[in-house]
Design a protein around this motif. Structure first.
Motif, short mmCIF file in Angstrom:
data_model
loop_
_atom_site.label_atom_id
_atom_site.label_comp_id
_atom_site.label_asym_id
_atom_site.label_seq_id
_atom_site.Cartn_x
_atom_site.Cartn_y
_atom_site.Cartn_z
N ASP A 20 114.08 42.66 -94.51
CA ASP A 20 113.44 41.41 -94.92
C ASP A 20 114.11 40.22 -94.23
O ASP A 20 115.22 40.34 -93.67
CB ASP A 20 113.43 41.24 -96.44
CG ASP A 20 112.41 42.15 -97.11
OD1 ASP A 20 111.51 42.66 -96.42
OD2 ASP A 20 112.50 42.34 -98.34
N HIS A 37 109.83 37.05 -97.98
CA HIS A 37 110.46 38.21 -97.34
C HIS A 37 110.13 38.27 -95.85
O HIS A 37 110.78 38.99 -95.10
CB HIS A 37 110.00 39.51 -98.01
CG HIS A 37 110.41 39.60 -99.45
ND1 HIS A 37 111.45 40.38 -99.89
CD2 HIS A 37 109.93 38.96 -100.55
CE1 HIS A 37 111.58 40.24 -101.20
NE2 HIS A 37 110.67 39.38 -101.62
N GLY A 46 113.17 45.58 -102.37
CA GLY A 46 112.63 44.29 -101.92
C GLY A 46 112.35 43.45 -103.16
O GLY A 46 113.18 42.67 -103.60
#
Length: 277
Positions: free
Chosen positions: A39, A72, A190
């Protein structure tokens, strides 16, 4: 396999002069088989913090994207440009460029802020996956995670635009990194749109390793019901995680609850945090 992860983008920063925080997530990952960037945050902190923490973005072998949201992927173009090689592999789900919007902010666009054509013109070599995949020895991407728990529900404020109009986005492109180490699994999340419990159970199932040593990243528990929070925390305790470092979309309330439940096993994973396994 030994691995070192340094957080370059997160919502908070403490005692690291020169570093900056943003609503986002990015991790510089050093492995026995090369460096990777997981990310890229919103793009405001990436280059600055990489310099502060002396992490050479030009050295990365690949960029891994957990999903399409701008917090991200906002630094993706800068990351691609920073790589010394003419091209760099970008691992992502094929839904990366879908149009996502956030209802609670007046249908604000929250997808990738760059076109695929522009990114490829600067050297991005997209490698799309939907299935569990090994990208380096003992380094895996989950691909689409089966949504099996009966208490983990998606964020209803996230929608995607289709020809028929707006529909709830299940964020099927959500994926995490799983690394097999001598001490057990190191899982880097994430935002856990697939559900953190679903993700960790899937990691155990696909690797055959039931020892979960370290988990870091966003849990997306800040905006869910009290019932889901309670059931998620209980399920996490039953997984016997050795170290749990939450961040980004977890929220202060849930972070405090996890700190109480996990005690010395808990830590907050903010800008500059270094995790070694």
């Amino acid at each position: 396999m030994k691995v070192k992860a340094t957080v370059l983008s997160e919502n908070s920063v403490f005692s690291n002069l020169g570093a900056i925080a943003e609503h986002g997530w990015s991790v510089f990952l050093e492995t026995d088989h090369g460096n990777y960037l997981f990310d890229t945050g919103q793009g405001k902190a990436l280059l600055n913090n990489a310099k502060v923490f002396k992490k050479d973005l030009s050295s990365i072998k690949g960029i891994i994207l957990s999903h399409h949201h701008i917090d991200h992927t906002g630094g993706l173009l800068a990351a691609v440009k920073a790589v010394e090689a003419k091209t760099v592999d970008v691992f992502a789900h094929p839904d990366l460029f879908k149009e996502g919007y956030l209802v609670r902010m007046g249908y604000k666009y929250i997808g990738v802020p760059f076109s695929r054509v522009d990114l490829e013109s600067y050297g991005a070599n997209f490698k799309f996956n939907t299935e569990f995949a090994e990208i380096a020895p003992n380094v895996y991407l989950t691909g689409e995670v089966p949504r099996l728990s009966d208490f983990e529900h998606g964020d209803t404020d996230i929608v995607q635009q289709t020809e028929e109009g707006y529909i709830q986005d299940q964020v099927m492109d959500d994926q995490s990194i799983i690394i097999k180490t001598e001490k057990g699994l190191f899982v880097i999340l994430g935002c856990s749109h697939a559900g953190i419990v679903n993700i960790l159970n899937y990691a155990v199932q696909k690797t055959g390793e039931n020892r979960i040593h370290t988990v870091i990243g966003g849990t997306h528990l800040w905006c869910v019901s009290d019932e889901q929070k309670e059931k998620s925390i209980q399920a996490l305790k039953e997984l016997n995680i050795e170290r749990l470092g939450v961040s980004h979309c977890t929220g202060f309330e849930v972070s405090m609850s996890l700190a109480q439940e996990f005690g010395q096993k808990f830590f907050y994973c903010n800008v500059g945090t270094v995790v070694k396994v």
